[in-house]
Scaffold this motif. Structure first.
Motif, mmCIF file in Angstrom:
data_model
loop_
_atom_site.group_PDB
_atom_site.id
_atom_site.type_symbol
_atom_site.label_atom_id
_atom_site.label_comp_id
_atom_site.label_asym_id
_atom_site.label_seq_id
_atom_site.Cartn_x
_atom_site.Cartn_y
_atom_site.Cartn_z
ATOM 1 N N ASP A 195 0.915 -0.474 0.206
ATOM 2 C CA ASP A 195 -0.381 0.224 -0.098
ATOM 3 C C ASP A 195 0.556 1.666 0.003
ATOM 4 O O ASP A 195 0.765 2.070 -0.739
ATOM 5 C CB ASP A 195 -0.927 -0.192 1.491
ATOM 6 C CG ASP A 195 -2.164 -0.905 1.146
ATOM 7 O OD1 ASP A 195 -2.696 -1.414 -0.068
ATOM 8 O OD2 ASP A 195 -2.045 -1.940 2.026
ATOM 9 N N TYR B 190 6.469 5.800 -2.169
ATOM 10 C CA TYR B 190 5.825 7.072 -1.252
ATOM 11 C C TYR B 190 7.283 8.455 -1.196
ATOM 12 O O TYR B 190 7.082 9.589 -1.050
ATOM 13 C CB TYR B 190 4.879 6.492 -0.199
ATOM 14 C CG TYR B 190 4.619 8.589 1.445
ATOM 15 C CD1 TYR B 190 4.015 9.379 -0.077
ATOM 16 C CD2 TYR B 190 5.003 8.042 2.156
ATOM 17 C CE1 TYR B 190 3.413 10.490 0.979
ATOM 18 C CE2 TYR B 190 4.272 9.633 2.749
ATOM 19 C CZ TYR B 190 3.674 10.328 2.516
ATOM 20 O OH TYR B 190 3.617 11.484 2.872
ATOM 21 N N ILE C 167 -10.314 4.369 4.459
ATOM 22 C CA ILE C 167 -9.365 4.567 3.959
ATOM 23 C C ILE C 167 -8.754 3.531 2.728
ATOM 24 O O ILE C 167 -9.370 3.909 1.274
ATOM 25 C CB ILE C 167 -8.879 5.881 4.453
ATOM 26 C CG1 ILE C 167 -9.441 7.095 5.099
ATOM 27 C CG2 ILE C 167 -7.178 5.857 3.334
ATOM 28 C CD1 ILE C 167 -8.528 7.642 6.439
ATOM 29 N N LYS C 168 -8.313 2.540 3.303
ATOM 30 C CA LYS C 168 -7.323 1.876 2.483
ATOM 31 C C LYS C 168 -8.318 1.430 1.546
ATOM 32 O O LYS C 168 -8.604 1.046 -0.012
ATOM 33 C CB LYS C 168 -7.215 0.582 3.352
ATOM 34 C CG LYS C 168 -6.446 0.119 2.490
ATOM 35 C CD LYS C 168 -5.847 -1.157 3.259
ATOM 36 C CE LYS C 168 -5.272 -2.598 1.892
ATOM 37 N NZ LYS C 168 -4.494 -3.645 2.465
ATOM 38 N N LEU D 83 -11.875 2.442 0.309
ATOM 39 C CA LEU D 83 -12.108 3.452 -0.867
ATOM 40 C C LEU D 83 -11.375 3.556 -2.040
ATOM 41 O O LEU D 83 -11.434 3.735 -2.703
ATOM 42 C CB LEU D 83 -12.656 5.036 0.153
ATOM 43 C CG LEU D 83 -13.602 4.766 0.906
ATOM 44 C CD1 LEU D 83 -13.648 6.692 1.775
ATOM 45 C CD2 LEU D 83 -14.939 5.033 -0.277
ATOM 46 N N VAL D 84 -9.798 3.588 -1.177
ATOM 47 C CA VAL D 84 -8.937 3.821 -2.296
ATOM 48 C C VAL D 84 -8.878 2.477 -2.759
ATOM 49 O O VAL D 84 -9.073 2.637 -4.195
ATOM 50 C CB VAL D 84 -7.886 4.136 -2.163
ATOM 51 C CG1 VAL D 84 -6.609 3.929 -2.828
ATOM 52 C CG2 VAL D 84 -7.334 5.948 -1.209
ATOM 53 N N HIS D 85 -9.038 1.886 -2.888
ATOM 54 C CA HIS D 85 -8.547 0.113 -3.430
ATOM 55 C C HIS D 85 -9.900 0.104 -4.068
ATOM 56 O O HIS D 85 -9.988 -0.328 -5.604
ATOM 57 C CB HIS D 85 -8.982 -0.909 -2.843
ATOM 58 C CG HIS D 85 -7.002 -1.087 -2.239
ATOM 59 N ND1 HIS D 85 -6.073 -1.654 -3.105
ATOM 60 C CD2 HIS D 85 -6.354 -0.909 -1.346
ATOM 61 C CE1 HIS D 85 -4.939 -1.464 -2.524
ATOM 62 N NE2 HIS D 85 -5.128 -1.244 -1.261
ATOM 63 N N GLY E 72 -11.826 2.152 -5.772
ATOM 64 C CA GLY E 72 -12.310 3.758 -5.581
ATOM 65 C C GLY E 72 -11.464 2.684 -7.943
ATOM 66 O O GLY E 72 -11.858 3.683 -8.567
ATOM 67 N N LEU E 73 -10.626 1.779 -7.310
ATOM 68 C CA LEU E 73 -9.830 2.409 -8.672
ATOM 69 C C LEU E 73 -10.062 1.202 -9.308
ATOM 70 O O LEU E 73 -9.801 1.351 -10.600
ATOM 71 C CB LEU E 73 -8.463 1.216 -8.022
ATOM 72 C CG LEU E 73 -7.679 2.363 -7.513
ATOM 73 C CD1 LEU E 73 -6.412 1.940 -6.886
ATOM 74 C CD2 LEU E 73 -6.684 3.930 -8.235
ATOM 75 N N GLY F 44 -16.953 5.413 -6.928
ATOM 76 C CA GLY F 44 -16.530 6.067 -6.166
ATOM 77 C C GLY F 44 -16.510 6.851 -5.002
ATOM 78 O O GLY F 44 -16.719 6.557 -4.113
ATOM 79 N N GLU G 278 -18.370 7.198 -1.528
ATOM 80 C CA GLU G 278 -16.971 7.668 -0.170
ATOM 81 C C GLU G 278 -17.958 8.909 0.072
ATOM 82 O O GLU G 278 -18.129 8.654 2.024
ATOM 83 C CB GLU G 278 -15.790 8.768 -1.177
ATOM 84 C CG GLU G 278 -15.097 9.707 -0.305
ATOM 85 C CD GLU G 278 -14.563 10.438 -0.706
ATOM 86 O OE1 GLU G 278 -12.920 10.197 -1.310
ATOM 87 O OE2 GLU G 278 -14.970 11.802 -1.222
#
Length: 251
Positions: free
Chosen positions: A119, A179, A209-210, A212-214, A216-217, A224, A228
């Protein structure tokens, strides 16, 4: 456990170490299976998982000695080497908590592929990174042909995989593969400070949060964003968000 993968919990941080320093943490059938088990086991007990290699290297990829032995036994005998490792890499995205990779020394071939699956990646300023399969007449089998184009785009992915050229820490950050690049002096302290800071955050917030990001991709932006909205409304109705608001107002 044989010890090719070590795991422990320290506060809210789960530590996983690829423990084949004598082989620069080369990936075997057993290591792939143990890595998946360690990831799944720790995820229910910590807020963040830190993944790194023993002996100053992340991983040089598949163990060629084991691969040669499996090749002699035939096509299907080789399958567990790739399927075990593939399941470990795929599990990272499915875990509820973030997985942070601390990458130093060599991260080649399968090691580079494992790095791609994490991640968040922190790289040592002198790290040596490459998908070097093609340089040895091999084809990536741990996800590079699928994850790398999604991370850096088709041109960079194909150019890199076909050439096998090494990437610097600065290039890894510029390409979006890491990052942050951390200086050699104080690398371990900086890594530990980062994961400790993450572990101190609300577990519920980290998980949402994790997720949602995964998710959303894989979704159109409109879907997405709708996900959220529903997630944040659910979150704000819970105790974790209430505690955070109270702490902010009292600061």
């Amino acid at each position: 456990m044989s010890g090719v993968v070590l795991s422990r919990v320290d506060g809210g941080v789960g530590h996983i170490t690829l423990n084949r320093a004598e082989a620069m943490n080369a990936i075997t059938v057993e290591l792939g299976a143990e890595l998946e088990r360690a990831l799944v086991r720790l995820a229910d007990h910590v807020n963040v998982i830190l993944l790194r290699g023993a002996g100053g290297n992340f991983s040089v990829g598949g163990d060629f000695n084991e691969l040669e032995r499996l090749r002699v036994a035939g096509r299907e005998a080789m399958r567990p080497l790739f399927s075990n490792f593939g399941r470990a890499c795929a599990a990272i995205a499915e875990l509820p908590v973030p997985v942070v990779a601390a990458v130093e020394g060599y991260a080649m071939a399968g090691g580079f592929e494992l790095m791609q699956a994490c991640d968040v990646v922190l790289v040592h300023e002198n790290v040596k990174i490459a998908d070097n399969h093609a340089r040895f007449g091999q084809v990536p089998g741990g996800g590079s042909t699928q994850r790398l184009p999604r991370l850096v785009g088709r041109q960079r992915a194909l150019g890199h995989i076909l050439s096998g050229e090494r990437l610097t820490a600065a290039e890894a950050v510029a390409w979006g593969l890491a990052y942050r690049s951390l200086p050699a002096d104080g690398f371990d302290d900086a890594v530990n400070a980062f994961v400790t800071r993450l572990a101190g955050h609300s577990r519920d917030a980290l998980i949402r949060i994790k997720r949602l990001v995964h998710a959303g991709l894989e979704l159109p932006p409109s879907e997405g964003l709708a996900l959220e909205l529903e997630t944040v409304l659910d979150h704000l109705g819970g105790e974790a968000a209430a505690a955070g608001i109270a702490a902010f107002k009292g600061a």
